[in-house]
Design an enzyme around this catalytic site. Structure first.
Site, PDB file in Angstrom:
ATOM      1  N   GLU A   1       0.114 -11.102  -8.544  1.00 35.39           N
ATOM      2  CA  GLU A   1      -0.606 -10.509  -9.675  1.00 35.39           C
ATOM      3  C   GLU A   1       0.273  -9.503 -10.416  1.00 35.39           C
ATOM      4  OE1 GLU A   1      -3.809  -8.960  -7.112  1.00 35.39           O
ATOM      5  OE2 GLU A   1      -3.142  -6.926  -7.634  1.00 35.39           O
TER       6      GLU A   1
ATOM      7  N   ARG B   1      -6.868  -8.308  -0.148  1.00 36.74           N
ATOM      8  CA  ARG B   1      -5.561  -8.692  -0.652  1.00 36.74           C
ATOM      9  C   ARG B   1      -5.510 -10.214  -0.710  1.00 36.74           C
ATOM     10  NH1 ARG B   1      -5.013  -4.318  -2.172  1.00 36.74           N
ATOM     11  NH2 ARG B   1      -3.380  -2.801  -1.724  1.00 36.74           N
TER      12      ARG B   1
ATOM     13  N   HIS C   1      -7.999  -7.210 -10.574  1.00 33.37           N
ATOM     14  CA  HIS C   1      -7.810  -6.194  -9.526  1.00 33.37           C
ATOM     15  C   HIS C   1      -8.372  -4.843  -9.996  1.00 33.37           C
ATOM     16  CE1 HIS C   1      -5.104  -4.762  -5.982  1.00 33.37           C
ATOM     17  NE2 HIS C   1      -6.232  -4.078  -6.060  1.00 33.37           N
TER      18      HIS C   1
HETATM   19  C1  8YV Z   1      -6.050   0.137  -6.265  1.00 33.08           C
HETATM   20  C2  8YV Z   1      -5.967  -1.166  -4.065  1.00 33.08           C
HETATM   21  O1  8YV Z   1      -6.560  -0.431  -7.416  1.00 33.08           O
HETATM   22  O2  8YV Z   1      -6.589   0.660  -2.765  1.00 33.08           O
HETATM   23  C3  8YV Z   1      -5.926  -0.359  -2.845  1.00 33.08           C
HETATM   24  O3  8YV Z   1      -5.205  -0.749  -1.908  1.00 33.08           O
HETATM   25  O4  8YV Z   1      -5.453  -2.216  -4.114  1.00 33.08           O
HETATM   26  C4  8YV Z   1      -6.723  -0.693  -5.232  1.00 33.08           C
HETATM   27  O5  8YV Z   1      -7.846   0.031  -4.855  1.00 33.08           O
HETATM   28  C5  8YV Z   1      -4.598   0.161  -6.442  1.00 33.08           C
HETATM   29  O6  8YV Z   1      -3.914   0.704  -5.380  1.00 33.08           O
HETATM   30  C6  8YV Z   1      -4.315   1.027  -7.686  1.00 33.08           C
HETATM   31  O7  8YV Z   1      -3.118   0.704  -8.249  1.00 33.08           O
END
Ligand code: 8YV
Length: 315
Positions: free
Chosen positions: A263, A234, A281
């Site tokens: 983002e 993050r 991302h």
């Molecule tokens: C995903 C993410 O792309 O798993 C997570 O916490 O940030 C990413 O793997 C996201 O949640 C999909 O919208």
């Protein structure tokens, strides 16, 4: 039979939207032009929230849903969900661990290789005619045999380190404590010391208030002008101001980022910072993984509304 009412925080692929709409009465929060009014009208009916890692569920949102029972995250990160608010009301929170670790680790290693071997620059070099005009791309730096540091040796960090060991790299890691599943890798307690001892620093730590800006100016300075930062966790784990300054004045050699504060509207200074690879991302963004994430998110909702315990609870 009446279907449970679910608040959907963001879009999913069609292969998730279709079964979700078949099983639940789905309210599409992200399409509302008046979110506050929307919640005032529907909040009391909402029994579940289907969200995504980066969208989460805030304390205000949870408070606006007095009959909420479960928040099911499509993603492994739960930093954007207010866990205290959920705990206080006995609301389940679930995420999608394991199913995305392999792809996120592949992507972290891909970013390292692309950045250290100048893959994006090489493509531009050919397309712009620099190859015939100026000769070969300036020499790049190797990956194999060099030193890697993994900040956060959880599920994803472990998969990153496993892959890096195939490149004959010396691997160190930092976490709250040494891990018994990492006997061949060197534990280094402080992130600053870890950065000092590696060429490539991978950030894979689950984000929380405790890890906020864990990669600060000192860590970047320790990584140094020959070092590279790779972040697939993050944005909050990295002090972005310090990172932009370190790249700009050469204190840090290079970086590869898949995550940004605010983002998709990232700090515009990133667009002109040198030696920086930017990605939208997308570390978990393969058809295979996203299908598995969607299935697990829906399986958690189905377990709960079927009267069973959720499969992958966070809270
Ligand atoms: C995903 C993410 O792309 O798993 C997570 O916490 O940030 C990413 O793997 C996201 O949640 C999909 O919208």
């Amino acid at each position: 039979m009446t279907k449970p009412v679910i608040l959907q925080m963001g879009a999913y692929p069609e292969w998730d939207e279709t079964p979700l709409n078949a099983d639940y009465d789905v309210l599409r929060y992200f399409e509302s032009s008046d979110p506050a009014g929307f919640l005032a009208e529907h909040g009391a009916r909402i029994r579940g929230i289907a969200t995504r890692g980066e969208l989460g569920a805030s304390a205000d949102l949870i408070a606006a849903c007095p009959n909420l029972e479960i928040v099911s995250i499509y993603g492994v990160g739960y930093d954007a969900v207010n866990l205290d608010a959920c705990r206080a009301r006995g609301i389940h929170v679930t995420n999608t661990p394991d199913v995305l670790s392999g792809d996120v680790a592949d992507f972290a290693v891909t970013m390292m290789l692309a950045q250290t071997r100048g893959i994006v620059a090489g493509d531009a070099w050919v397309r712009q005619g620099d190859w015939s005009a100026k000769g070969g791309l300036p020499l790049q730096r190797r990956a194999f045999g060099r030193r890697a540091g993994v900040l956060g040796l959880g599920r994803i960090g472990f998969e990153v380190a496993k892959r890096l060991s195939g490149f004959g790299m010396h691997i160190s890691y930092s976490d709250v404590s040494p891990k018994d599943y990492a006997p061949d890798w060197t534990f280094v307690a402080s992130p600053e010391d870890l950065a000092e001892q590696c060429d490539f620093l991978f950030v894979a730590a689950a984000a929380s208030e405790k890890t906020r800006h864990i990669v600060n100016a000192k860590v970047l300075q320790s990584l140094g002008p020959d070092g590279m930062l790779i972040n697939v966790s993050r944005a909050s784990n990295v002090d972005e101001d310090a990172l932009i300054a370190a790249l700009t004045d050469g204190t840090l050699g290079a970086a590869a980022l898949d995550v940004f504060e605010g983002e998709p509207d990232l700090d515009p200074r990133f667009l002109s910072a040198p030696n920086l690879l930017l990605q939208p991302h997308q570390a978990s963004g393969t058809v295979e993984t996203r299908k598995a994430m969607g299935e697990l998110m829906r399986a958690n909702l189905a377990a709960h509304f079927g009267g069973n315990a959720p499969l992958t609870p966070v809270v």
